[in-house]
Design a protein around this motif. Sequence first.
Motif, PDB file in Angstrom:
ATOM      1  N   LEU A 409     -62.222  -9.459 -52.827  1.00  0.00           N
ATOM      2  CA  LEU A 409     -61.451  -8.607 -53.736  1.00  0.00           C
ATOM      3  C   LEU A 409     -60.529  -7.666 -52.966  1.00  0.00           C
ATOM      4  O   LEU A 409     -60.897  -7.175 -51.897  1.00  0.00           O
ATOM      5  N   PRO A 410     -59.360  -7.387 -53.502  1.00  0.00           N
ATOM      6  CA  PRO A 410     -58.378  -6.539 -52.806  1.00  0.00           C
ATOM      7  C   PRO A 410     -58.740  -5.054 -52.875  1.00  0.00           C
ATOM      8  O   PRO A 410     -58.151  -4.280 -53.622  1.00  0.00           O
ATOM      9  N   VAL A 411     -59.724  -4.670 -52.087  1.00  0.00           N
ATOM     10  CA  VAL A 411     -60.112  -3.256 -51.999  1.00  0.00           C
ATOM     11  C   VAL A 411     -59.672  -2.748 -50.625  1.00  0.00           C
ATOM     12  O   VAL A 411     -59.868  -3.433 -49.616  1.00  0.00           O
ATOM     13  N   VAL A 412     -59.057  -1.566 -50.600  1.00  0.00           N
ATOM     14  CA  VAL A 412     -58.666  -0.961 -49.322  1.00  0.00           C
ATOM     15  C   VAL A 412     -59.672   0.134 -48.987  1.00  0.00           C
ATOM     16  O   VAL A 412     -59.893   1.049 -49.785  1.00  0.00           O
ATOM     17  N   PHE A 413     -60.310   0.003 -47.840  1.00  0.00           N
ATOM     18  CA  PHE A 413     -61.268   1.027 -47.386  1.00  0.00           C
ATOM     19  C   PHE A 413     -60.550   1.952 -46.419  1.00  0.00           C
ATOM     20  O   PHE A 413     -60.133   1.517 -45.344  1.00  0.00           O
TER      21      PHE A 413
END
Length: 616
Positions: A409-413
């Motif tokens: 999934l396109p999650v930015v940490f």
Amino acid sequence: MKRNLAEYNFPEDLKNMSGEELELLSYAIRDFLVDKISLTGGHLASNLGVVELTIALHRFYDCPKDKIIWDVGHQSYVHKILTGRANRFDTLRQTGGMSGFPKSGESEYDAYDTGHSSTSLSAAAGMAAARDIKNEDYNVVAVIGDGSLTGGMAYEALNNIGASKSKVIVILNDNGMSISRNIGGISKHLGKLRTSNKYLDAKKNIKENISRIPAVGEGLAKGLSGAKDWLKYALLSGGVMFEELGFTYLGPIDGNDIPSVLGILEQAQNVRGPVFIHVMTKKGKGYRNAELNPNKYHGIGPFDPETGAEKFPAGVTSSKVMGETLVKLADDDDRIVAITAAMGTATGLAEFAEKYPKRYFDVGIAEAHAVTFAAGLAKSDMKPLVAIYSSFLQRAYDQIVEDVCLQNLPVVFAIDRAGLVGADGETHHGLLDISYLSSIPNLTILSPSDGNDLKAMLSYAFSLNSPVAIRYPRGNCDYDENREETFNGRNVRLSSGKDVDIWAVGSMLKRAEKAKELLELRGIHAGVVSVRTIKPIDMSVISSNCRNIVTIEDGTALGGFGEKLSALVPASIKVTNFGWPDKFIEHGSCDDLYKLYKLDGESIAERISDRFEGKA
Ligand SMILES: Cc1ncc(C[n+]2csc(CCOP(=O)(O)OP(=O)(O)O)c2C)c(N)n1
Ligand SMILES: CC(=O)[C@@H](O)[C@H](O)COP(=O)(O)O
Ligand SMILES: [Mg+2]
């Protein structure tokens, strides 16, 4: 009263003090806290709020036989004063000095080492279980703040303790604040309990007045307490939530009033089984600047006690660059949302929260929930950024793997405080994230060398349709707002050298440049590669005639970038990895610690030239 706190024999002297002397002591402790922390920096507001509570605890209990565990432990300075360490506060959080958190290696009165939130109840449960197995007799007390009570681990412990019937004394230090104002349903419920006495008195008075109306009053009063009212009445009358979990709920009482606290501790002593004591305190109490702005004085650097102004205010930090960049990106893409786990200001999200309140989520001290919450958002075509400190992100490892990366999934940490943090020490250094993240499939890991890199990487991250972690250090960064950096996922060779290539991960670049300069003076010609992509490893910058690579990273060498590069290069190339050793790094000034562990520019040059001269 003695001239200074170090002259007392604490906690023993507390037992013989009169009520008035205890009161005077609370003033002396507050003056001491403001005086000392204005010089060293530290967690001021939380400690000002627990002066009377801590005095009462050490007056009532018999420590170290009785165990007191401080959740997070940032509010344990008063405990340290009252356990014989007043004379160490000039060294607070400094290299070789006293820790800002409980450390059992520092004192037998520090029953359990804390630093990360919401662990105190679980530890107390374990200690009480051991006591019961051994048929020993002492009190186990956990002091937890209302912010820490938004951490899920606390409920796992409440659930277990309630069922175990073991005598654990939980003291909720409720000041309505986490670092900023506390959030969430639990905080709202506590708010009701805080006012419940008033609520109950009002309700009781209304009923009594009505029931005095001749003939009809009784019936009316009964009718008033319909099912809904009773439920509200019961819910508020005494923390039924905690009672239902198996605790005896006591309170709420004024936690800034020593006699009130002593009274309720006495009451708790007569209760069998788990007890939940709800005390209300004021964060920052007794120092106006902190009372008015407990957020700013939660953790503060050295300051002028007269004006409250910080002596060394932060400059352009990585957090600030991240926050400003995110707002600009969000201006152009309304799918971008931001998530914090109770650290919104500290991670630079204040501007985003202000501008996009509906796209900003503070989930409380709940990092695991924050990550899976982000996964839910991403699954629904949003573009979430989760800003969490490196060491706190350890709480969400399974969620990163199972919810974000497995589903790709396109999650930015936005991993803030990655690398050495300094004064907070072992519990807060962000030295494990490269190691704990780089084995997760689908995850891209980036490390900017400065603020311009960070800005470019954020745009790049949101352009990928997959999980991305960007790790950057605490504090100020080099940033030229007039320079547009580009980033294409590649590492960058900044210079060539016939003898050795230094591959610098992220913010270690400046130390690599320093080492190169010093090596030239010794006739050793070093090239420098700026490693901006930790994973996938970009090998395109390896030079064909290279025979020696030295990697340097602000992370543990074990499982770090260097180790992974070593496995990929041709056998003809010797790779040496300079990272943090396999131990927990103590607190201290960053400069001191980089030098102590030979990760500053000078030491790196020394270590490389020793190898060339066959000394190492
Ligand atoms: C796992 C984890 N997440 C975040 C933090 C950062 N943190 C330290 S104290 C704090 C707020 C604690 O609020 P509360 O428990 O109410 O204590 P108070 O300062 O109000 O006394 C936070 C979020 C932490 N130490 N550990
Ligand atoms: C006690 C705690 O965990 C936080 O207050 C932490 O000390 C903040 O760290 P920074 O000072 O790096 O924001
Ligand atoms: Mg609080």
